[in-house]
Design a protein around this motif. Structure first.
Motif, PDB file in Angstrom:
ATOM      1  N   ASP A 112       0.831  -1.211   0.000  1.00 50.07           N
ATOM      2  CA  ASP A 112       0.000   0.000   0.000  1.00 50.07           C
ATOM      3  C   ASP A 112       0.863   1.256   0.000  1.00 50.07           C
ATOM      4  O   ASP A 112       0.565   2.238  -0.690  1.00 50.07           O
ATOM      5  N   GLU A 113       1.922   1.240   0.779  1.00 47.21           N
ATOM      6  CA  GLU A 113       2.784   2.420   0.869  1.00 47.21           C
ATOM      7  C   GLU A 113       3.444   2.728  -0.469  1.00 47.21           C
ATOM      8  O   GLU A 113       3.454   3.884  -0.922  1.00 47.21           O
ATOM      9  N   ARG A 114       3.976   1.692  -1.131  1.00 47.18           N
ATOM     10  CA  ARG A 114       4.651   1.920  -2.415  1.00 47.18           C
ATOM     11  C   ARG A 114       3.648   2.263  -3.515  1.00 47.18           C
ATOM     12  O   ARG A 114       3.918   3.117  -4.368  1.00 47.18           O
ATOM     13  N   LEU A 115       2.506   1.598  -3.486  1.00 45.94           N
ATOM     14  CA  LEU A 115       1.482   1.903  -4.491  1.00 45.94           C
ATOM     15  C   LEU A 115       0.925   3.305  -4.297  1.00 45.94           C
ATOM     16  O   LEU A 115       0.611   3.997  -5.273  1.00 45.94           O
ATOM     17  N   SER A 116       0.813   3.753  -3.052  1.00 43.09           N
ATOM     18  CA  SER A 116       0.305   5.098  -2.766  1.00 43.09           C
ATOM     19  C   SER A 116       1.232   6.163  -3.344  1.00 43.09           C
ATOM     20  O   SER A 116       0.765   7.173  -3.904  1.00 43.09           O
ATOM     21  N   ARG A 117       2.545   5.957  -3.223  1.00 43.75           N
ATOM     22  CA  ARG A 117       3.485   6.933  -3.796  1.00 43.75           C
ATOM     23  C   ARG A 117       3.366   6.989  -5.313  1.00 43.75           C
ATOM     24  O   ARG A 117       3.403   8.078  -5.905  1.00 43.75           O
ATOM     25  N   ARG A 118       3.197   5.845  -5.938  1.00 48.03           N
ATOM     26  CA  ARG A 118       3.053   5.815  -7.403  1.00 48.03           C
ATOM     27  C   ARG A 118       1.723   6.437  -7.836  1.00 48.03           C
ATOM     28  O   ARG A 118       1.653   7.115  -8.870  1.00 48.03           O
ATOM     29  N   GLU A 120       0.093   8.829  -6.244  1.00 51.04           N
ATOM     30  CA  GLU A 120       0.235  10.287  -6.090  1.00 51.04           C
ATOM     31  C   GLU A 120       1.024  10.887  -7.245  1.00 51.04           C
ATOM     32  O   GLU A 120       0.666  11.945  -7.778  1.00 51.04           O
ATOM     33  N   ALA A 121       2.089  10.207  -7.663  1.00 53.14           N
ATOM     34  CA  ALA A 121       2.892  10.714  -8.778  1.00 53.14           C
ATOM     35  C   ALA A 121       2.094  10.719 -10.075  1.00 53.14           C
ATOM     36  O   ALA A 121       2.163  11.665 -10.870  1.00 53.14           O
ATOM     37  N   ALA A 122       1.305   9.664 -10.313  1.00 55.59           N
ATOM     38  CA  ALA A 122       0.498   9.599 -11.537  1.00 55.59           C
ATOM     39  C   ALA A 122      -0.573  10.679 -11.542  1.00 55.59           C
ATOM     40  O   ALA A 122      -0.827  11.323 -12.573  1.00 55.59           O
ATOM     41  N   LEU A 123      -1.214  10.908 -10.396  1.00 59.36           N
ATOM     42  CA  LEU A 123      -2.229  11.967 -10.314  1.00 59.36           C
ATOM     43  C   LEU A 123      -1.596  13.342 -10.523  1.00 59.36           C
ATOM     44  O   LEU A 123      -2.164  14.193 -11.216  1.00 59.36           O
ATOM     45  N   ARG A 124      -0.446  13.559  -9.929  1.00 55.11           N
ATOM     46  CA  ARG A 124       0.227  14.856 -10.080  1.00 55.11           C
ATOM     47  C   ARG A 124       0.576  15.122 -11.546  1.00 55.11           C
ATOM     48  O   ARG A 124       0.424  16.236 -12.051  1.00 55.11           O
ATOM     49  N   ASP A 125       0.996  14.079 -12.238  1.00 57.55           N
ATOM     50  CA  ASP A 125       1.356  14.219 -13.647  1.00 57.55           C
ATOM     51  C   ASP A 125       0.133  14.541 -14.500  1.00 57.55           C
ATOM     52  O   ASP A 125       0.178  15.424 -15.363  1.00 57.55           O
ATOM     53  N   GLN A 126      -0.983  13.841 -14.254  1.00 65.00           N
ATOM     54  CA  GLN A 126      -2.178  14.043 -15.069  1.00 65.00           C
ATOM     55  C   GLN A 126      -2.859  15.380 -14.783  1.00 65.00           C
ATOM     56  O   GLN A 126      -3.328  16.057 -15.698  1.00 65.00           O
ATOM     57  N   PHE A 127      -2.900  15.794 -13.522  1.00 60.86           N
ATOM     58  CA  PHE A 127      -3.497  17.097 -13.198  1.00 60.86           C
ATOM     59  C   PHE A 127      -2.635  18.236 -13.743  1.00 60.86           C
ATOM     60  O   PHE A 127      -3.162  19.283 -14.123  1.00 60.86           O
ATOM     61  N   GLU A 149      -4.241   3.263 -16.083  1.00 54.12           N
ATOM     62  CA  GLU A 149      -3.381   2.559 -17.037  1.00 54.12           C
ATOM     63  C   GLU A 149      -1.909   2.725 -16.680  1.00 54.12           C
ATOM     64  O   GLU A 149      -1.138   1.743 -16.665  1.00 54.12           O
ATOM     65  N   SER A 150      -1.492   3.952 -16.396  1.00 51.50           N
ATOM     66  CA  SER A 150      -0.092   4.208 -16.051  1.00 51.50           C
ATOM     67  C   SER A 150       0.308   3.510 -14.754  1.00 51.50           C
ATOM     68  O   SER A 150       1.372   2.874 -14.654  1.00 51.50           O
ATOM     69  N   LEU A 151      -0.571   3.597 -13.748  1.00 50.68           N
ATOM     70  CA  LEU A 151      -0.272   2.981 -12.459  1.00 50.68           C
ATOM     71  C   LEU A 151      -0.213   1.461 -12.575  1.00 50.68           C
ATOM     72  O   LEU A 151       0.629   0.809 -11.941  1.00 50.68           O
ATOM     73  N   ASP A 165      -8.716  -0.464 -10.972  1.00 47.05           N
ATOM     74  CA  ASP A 165      -9.437   0.792 -11.208  1.00 47.05           C
ATOM     75  C   ASP A 165      -8.867   1.878 -10.300  1.00 47.05           C
ATOM     76  O   ASP A 165      -8.349   1.595  -9.217  1.00 47.05           O
ATOM     77  N   VAL A 166      -8.986   3.116 -10.780  1.00 46.52           N
ATOM     78  CA  VAL A 166      -8.620   4.302  -9.991  1.00 46.52           C
ATOM     79  C   VAL A 166      -9.775   5.284 -10.086  1.00 46.52           C
ATOM     80  O   VAL A 166     -10.264   5.568 -11.187  1.00 46.52           O
ATOM     81  N   ARG A 167     -10.222   5.797  -8.951  1.00 49.54           N
ATOM     82  CA  ARG A 167     -11.331   6.745  -8.926  1.00 49.54           C
ATOM     83  C   ARG A 167     -10.961   7.963  -8.085  1.00 49.54           C
ATOM     84  O   ARG A 167     -10.327   7.844  -7.034  1.00 49.54           O
ATOM     85  N   VAL A 168     -11.384   9.130  -8.579  1.00 46.68           N
ATOM     86  CA  VAL A 168     -11.229  10.375  -7.820  1.00 46.68           C
ATOM     87  C   VAL A 168     -12.529  10.617  -7.074  1.00 46.68           C
ATOM     88  O   VAL A 168     -13.582  10.845  -7.681  1.00 46.68           O
ATOM     89  N   LYS A 169     -12.479  10.548  -5.755  1.00 45.66           N
ATOM     90  CA  LYS A 169     -13.699  10.707  -4.961  1.00 45.66           C
ATOM     91  C   LYS A 169     -14.138  12.161  -4.861  1.00 45.66           C
ATOM     92  O   LYS A 169     -15.332  12.461  -4.917  1.00 45.66           O
ATOM     93  N   ALA A 170     -13.190  13.064  -4.696  1.00 45.04           N
ATOM     94  CA  ALA A 170     -13.547  14.479  -4.512  1.00 45.04           C
ATOM     95  C   ALA A 170     -12.403  15.361  -4.984  1.00 45.04           C
ATOM     96  O   ALA A 170     -11.229  15.009  -4.844  1.00 45.04           O
ATOM     97  N   ILE A 171     -12.797  16.507  -5.558  1.00 44.83           N
ATOM     98  CA  ILE A 171     -11.832  17.537  -5.956  1.00 44.83           C
ATOM     99  C   ILE A 171     -12.316  18.850  -5.350  1.00 44.83           C
ATOM    100  O   ILE A 171     -13.400  19.334  -5.684  1.00 44.83           O
TER     101      ILE A 171
END
Length: 288
Positions: A112-118, A120-127, A149-151, A165-171
Motif C-alpha cells: 500500500d505504501e509503495r502503491l500510494s506513492r506511485r 500520487e505521482a500519476a495523479l500529479r502528472d495528469q493534473f 493505465e499508467s499505475l 481501477d482508480v477513482r477520484v472521490k472528490a476535488i
C-alpha cells in the motif's frame, strides 16, 4: 511403562508432527509461493491440498481478493498553476505472487505504501497536464483512465500488482482560495443570467409582436368575411323583399304597415303627433 513403549510413543508423536507439517492448503481466495530455505521453488502454488518437506520448505500465502488503497487527500497544481485538493482511491490485487513477495515480502502495508506513492505521482502528472475545468469536469473520466493505465503498468512491473481501477472521490479548492473562486463564479453566473434574461426578453418581444400582427390579420380577415356575408345576406333579403313585393304589392304594403303600427304602439306611453289624413293611417281609415 517400559522403555520400548516410551520410545514408540515418542517416535509416534514425532511422526505425527512431521506428517502434520507436511501438508498445507491453499484456498481459492489466496495466492501462495513455496520456499526452500528462504528461496522460491514454486512461484505459483495452485489452490488445493499440497505436501512439503517440514522445516525445509515453507509457504507464504497472500490474499488474492480485491484490495482498496485509500489515498490521503493531496494538493496538486493544474496547468494554470491553480491548486486542487484531490481525494482518490485505487482497487488492486496480487497478479504475480513471486514478484509481489520479492518486492514487498508479502506485506500488504508495504504494498500500500509503495502503491500510494506511485498513485500520487500519476495523479500529479495528469493534473499538471490539464486546466481546472478539464480536471474537474471536462476530462475527469479520461484522467482517471490514464492514471489507472499508467499505475497498472508500473505496479505490475515493479510490485506484481494489478491495478483494476482508480477513482477520484472528490476535488476541492484549498480553503484560502475557496471564497475568491466562489465570488468569481457567482459573478460569472450572474452575468450569464443577465444575458439569458436579456435574450429571453428580446425573444418574448418578438413573439409578442408576431402574435399581435397575426391577431390583427386574423381580425381583419374575419371582419372582411363577416362584411361579405352580411352584404350577401342583405342582398338576398332585398331580393326576397322585391320578389314578395312584385307578387302582391298591396299585401306587402299592408304587412309593412302592420309592422310599423306594432313598433309605433309598443309602449302605451308613446305619443305620435301626425296629420289624420297622413298616409301612415291609410289602412286604419280603410278598415272603418
Amino acid at each position: 511403562m517400559s522403555n520400548k513403549s516410551l520410545v514408540a510413543l515418542v517416535v509416534g508423536v514425532i511422526l505425527a508432527v512431521v506428517l502434520w507439517n507436511s501438508f498445507y492448503i491453499v484456498s481459492e481466495t489466496e495466492r501462495a509461493v513455496l520456499l526452500r530455505f528462504g528461496r522460491i521453488v514454486d512461484s505459483d502454488v495452485q489452490p488445493g491440498l499440497h505436501m512439503k518437506i517440514p522445516y525445509v520448505n515453507s509457504v507464504r500465502k497472500f490474499d488474492a481478493r480485491l484490495m482498496t488503497l485509500d489515498s490521503p487527500t493531496s494538493r496538486f497544481l493544474t496547468l494554470e498553476k491553480k491548486a486542487l485538493m484531490v481525494d482518490a482511491y485505487a482497487k488492486w490485487r496480487v497478479d504475480n505472487a513471486e514478484r509481489y513477495y520479492t518486492a514487498t515480502s508479502g506485506m500488504k502495508q508495504i504494498a500500500d505504501e509503495r502503491l500510494s506513492r506511485r498513485l500520487e505521482a500519476a495523479l500529479r502528472d495528469q493534473f499538471g497536464k490539464r486546466t481546472l475545468h478539464e480536471a474537474v469536469s471536462g476530462q475527469r473520466d479520461e484522467l482517471m483512465a490514464q492514471v489507472a493505465e499508467s499505475l497498472n503498468q508500473d505496479a505490475q512491473r515493479e510490485l506484481g500488482i494489478e491495478v483494476v481501477d482508480v477513482r477520484v472521490k472528490a476535488i476541492d479548492l484549498p480553503r484560502e482560495v475557496n471564497r475568491s473562486v466562489f465570488e468569481r463564479m457567482s459573478s460569472e453566473r450572474e452575468r450569464e443570467a443577465r444575458e439569458h434574461r436579456a435574450k429571453g426578453k428580446e425573444l418574448a418581444e418578438g413573439i409578442r409582436a408576431d402574435a399581435d400582427r397575426q391577431s390583427r390579420v386574423i381580425l381583419a380577415e374575419a371582419f372582411r368575411e363577416a362584411e361579405e356575408l352580411r352584404g350577401e345576406g342583405d342582398a338576398r333579403a332585398a331580393a326576397i323583399y322585391a320578389e314578395a313585393y312584385e307578387r302582391d304589392p298591396e299585401f306587402y304594403a299592408f304587412h309593412r304597415s302592420l309592422q310599423a303600427y306594432r313598433e309605433s304602439f309598443a309602449d302605451k306611453q308613446d305619443v305620435l303627433v301626425l296629420d289624420p289624413e297622413s298616409e301612415f293611417f291609410r289602412f286604419l281609415e280603410e278598415s272603418k
